[in-house]
Enzyme design. Structure first.
Site, PDB file in Angstrom:
ATOM      1  N   GLU A 285       0.825  -1.218   0.000  1.00 23.12           N
ATOM      2  CA  GLU A 285       0.000   0.000   0.000  1.00 23.12           C
ATOM      3  C   GLU A 285       0.855   1.263   0.000  1.00 23.12           C
ATOM      4  O   GLU A 285       0.425   2.306  -0.467  1.00 23.12           O
ATOM      5  CB  GLU A 285      -0.940   0.026   1.222  1.00 23.12           C
ATOM      6  CG  GLU A 285      -2.214  -0.748   0.998  1.00 23.12           C
ATOM      7  CD  GLU A 285      -3.293  -0.462   2.032  1.00 23.12           C
ATOM      8  OE1 GLU A 285      -3.028   0.211   3.050  1.00 23.12           O
ATOM      9  OE2 GLU A 285      -4.417  -0.947   1.832  1.00 23.12           O
ATOM     10  N   HIS A 306       8.433 -26.693  -1.564  1.00 16.21           N
ATOM     11  CA  HIS A 306       7.839 -27.828  -2.275  1.00 16.21           C
ATOM     12  C   HIS A 306       6.672 -27.406  -3.151  1.00 16.21           C
ATOM     13  O   HIS A 306       5.915 -28.236  -3.630  1.00 16.21           O
ATOM     14  CB  HIS A 306       7.432 -28.907  -1.258  1.00 16.21           C
ATOM     15  CG  HIS A 306       8.616 -29.439  -0.512  1.00 16.21           C
ATOM     16  ND1 HIS A 306       9.213 -30.646  -0.820  1.00 16.21           N
ATOM     17  CD2 HIS A 306       9.353 -28.890   0.491  1.00 16.21           C
ATOM     18  CE1 HIS A 306      10.253 -30.830  -0.024  1.00 16.21           C
ATOM     19  NE2 HIS A 306      10.366 -29.776   0.783  1.00 16.21           N
ATOM     20  N   LYS A 420     -14.349  -0.161  -3.636  1.00 13.89           N
ATOM     21  CA  LYS A 420     -15.421   0.243  -2.712  1.00 13.89           C
ATOM     22  C   LYS A 420     -16.514   0.976  -3.476  1.00 13.89           C
ATOM     23  O   LYS A 420     -17.709   0.742  -3.254  1.00 13.89           O
ATOM     24  CB  LYS A 420     -14.877   1.168  -1.614  1.00 13.89           C
ATOM     25  CG  LYS A 420     -13.936   0.503  -0.655  1.00 13.89           C
ATOM     26  CD  LYS A 420     -13.560   1.480   0.449  1.00 13.89           C
ATOM     27  CE  LYS A 420     -12.395   0.967   1.264  1.00 13.89           C
ATOM     28  NZ  LYS A 420     -11.826   1.972   2.147  1.00 13.89           N
TER      29      LYS A 420
HETATM   30  O1  PA5 Z   1      -3.499   1.144   5.862  1.00  9.92           O
HETATM   31  C1  PA5 Z   1      -4.636   1.529   5.752  1.00  9.92           C
HETATM   32  O2  PA5 Z   1      -4.947   2.718   5.935  1.00  9.92           O
HETATM   33  C2  PA5 Z   1      -5.770   0.570   5.415  1.00  9.92           C
HETATM   34  O3  PA5 Z   1      -5.332  -0.704   5.182  1.00  9.92           O
HETATM   35  C3  PA5 Z   1      -6.763   0.525   6.561  1.00  9.92           C
HETATM   36  O4  PA5 Z   1      -6.100   0.102   7.711  1.00  9.92           O
HETATM   37  C4  PA5 Z   1      -7.928  -0.406   6.254  1.00  9.92           C
HETATM   38  O5  PA5 Z   1      -8.501  -0.080   5.034  1.00  9.92           O
HETATM   39  C5  PA5 Z   1      -8.973  -0.307   7.349  1.00  9.92           C
HETATM   40  O6  PA5 Z   1      -9.416   0.995   7.500  1.00  9.92           O
HETATM   41  P1  PA5 Z   1     -10.202   1.476   8.775  1.00  9.92           P
HETATM   42  O7  PA5 Z   1      -9.322   1.308   9.956  1.00  9.92           O
HETATM   43  O8  PA5 Z   1     -10.555   2.902   8.503  1.00  9.92           O
HETATM   44  O9  PA5 Z   1     -11.438   0.603   8.879  1.00  9.92           O
END
Ligand code: PA5
Length: 443
Positions: A285, A306, A420
């Site tokens: 990310e 394996h 989303k």
């Molecule tokens: O790193 C990030 O920001 C995302 O992976 C969030 O942690 C994830 O989408 C969950 O978001 P939230 O804590 O707002 O539910």
């Protein structure tokens, strides 16, 4: 002792000079982080978390003690950065068969998928059990955890009554915004704040990770001590040559520029599987954007030797490996001598199983380097809270530096929104009418 980074086995593929040539860029990236002058500079709260979180530790521990007393099962609800860090640390420290033992409360996870069978089976598991809920969402609006929370909160209230349920629910969310904050305030739940300047994937050393880790019975004080130690070892004042985060960030960028587009995080210790899952989110990310970024993948060895071993040894040469090696196992198993030796294994008699594992590790590294796969090694002296704290902070700091070297904003994740939007349009969420119409034309 500290965790130790070794990059020599990357040198057959990249020169020491090429790594050193990144010195300036690393220094610049460090300045951006520490002066808060780079892209995403409103998300740098994680840098000083090991210090800043200390005043909250006693309160987090007290809440964990209460939940541990009252519950046989604690459900941690969250997705992405709101669950992976806790799951990584808990799995790394739990006994391999802890889920079959009844020593203290069991931690289970929800809200990290929308599997109906998963949720049904969880509801069945929790039927008439003493359970509690930690609901974690920074935004407070993420669909997966919100859906799981409504289901499980309803079940808890039905089983315990609203008043008792209230004592068994803790919410971790932002200060003011989001549905979870509103709900928690109205229902009167105990809450912890995720500070605005800490992004989900950098939040494991905040209440997001610490409460579930303390609930599992692990030492959050040691975890933070380890992280703080690594904060010092990777500080901007530590010279490039001695700074593990700077070295790791530099070498992986050199490898990337040399066509090594995929980094495999490798372990020889099954308990580290979720450390890799956490790491994949952190790097995927943070770096995978603007058409750039190393693809973070992972394998568990020797298991995956394996299955994936053939490709790694012999497939497309766009890979490098970062191996997490644990120097000393927590337990000892000696391999026995057998008179008949029908399995032909007496050459191992008297050795520890870990010696076999270590030779598999060394043999694999030599084979993969021979096969064209550069290797970076991160050695943890032991698998405990302190060294996991070190490892977490090391990877976070290196990720910030590496992302800036790559020229991206390491602290946003705009790409996560696309699915989303489509999902909400397809589910006819109010406010998505235009998208609904547009998406249906594509079907
Ligand atoms: O790193 C990030 O920001 C995302 O992976 C969030 O942690 C994830 O989408 C969950 O978001 P939230 O804590 O707002 O539910």
């Amino acid at each position: 002792m500290d965790i130790k980074l070794t990059i020599e086995k990357a040198f057959p593929f990249v020169s020491e000079e090429a790594v050193n040539a990144y010195k300036e860029q690393v220094a610049h990236a460090q300045q951006l982080l520490h002066n808060g002058t780079g892209a995403g500079n409103d998300f740098l709260g994680w840098l000083n978390l090991p210090e800043d979180i200390r005043p909250q530790l006693d309160d987090i521990q007290a809440t964990a003690n209460l939940l541990r007393q009252k519950c046989d099962i604690i459900v941690c609800i969250g997705i992405g950065g709101s669950y992976l860090g806790a799951k990584a640390v808990n799995d790394a420290l739990l006994g391999s068969f802890a889920w079959l033992e009844q020593k203290g409360p069991q931690i289970v996870y929800a809200g990290q998928n929308i599997g109906e069978d998963y949720l049904f089976e969880l509801q069945q598991l929790l039927k008439n059990k003493r359970f509690g809920i930690i609901s974690i969402s920074k935004s407070g609006t993420t669909t997966e955890p919100a859906l799981a929370f409504r289901l499980l909160k309803t079940q808890l209230e039905e089983q315990q009554g609203k008043e008792e349920a209230k004592k068994l629910i803790v919410c971790i969310t932002d200060k003011a915004r989001g549905a979870l904050r509103t709900l928690a305030t109205q229902e009167g739940y105990k809450t912890y704040v995720i500070e605005d300047n800490i992004g989900g994937r950098f939040s494991v050393l905040s209440p997001v990770g610490l409460l579930p880790i303390a609930c599992a019975g692990f030492d959050i004080y040691q975890l933070i001590r380890g992280a703080d130690r690594m904060r010092q070892l990777c500080d901007v004042s530590v010279p490039f040559e001695n700074n593990p985060a700077a070295q790791y960030a530099a070498v992986r960028n050199v490898l990337y520029q040399n066509g090594k587009k995929v980094e495999l995080l490798v372990n020889f210790h099954p308990k580290l599987h979720y450390v890799s899952e956490w790491w994949k989110q952190l790097y995927g990310e943070s770096e995978g954007k603007d058409g750039k970024g190393i693809f973070p993948a992972s394998v568990d060895f020797t298991t995956d030797l394996h299955s994936m071993g053939q490709y790694i040894q012999d497939g497309e040469r766009h890979l490098f490996e970062t191996v997490i090696s644990v120097a000393k196992p927590n337990h000892r198993v000696d391999f026995p001598f057998n008179e008949a030796n029908l399995d032909g294994l007496n050459f191992l008699a008297g050795k520890r199983v870990d010696e076999v594992n270590k030779m598999a590790e060394l043999g694999t590294m030599l084979a993969h380097v021979d096969g064209g796969v550069p290797n970076i090694k991160i050695e943890m002296p032991e698998l405990n809270e302190f060294y996991l704290g070190e490892l977490i902070y090391f990877f976070e700091k290196a990720c910030g530096i590496s992302g800036y070297i790559l020229g991206v904003n390491p602290f946003n994740q705009p790409g996560v929104e696309a699915y989303k939007k489509n999902m909400f349009a397809l589910l006819n969420k109010p406010g998505y009418e235009a998208e609904s119409e547009a998406i249906r034309k594509k079907l």
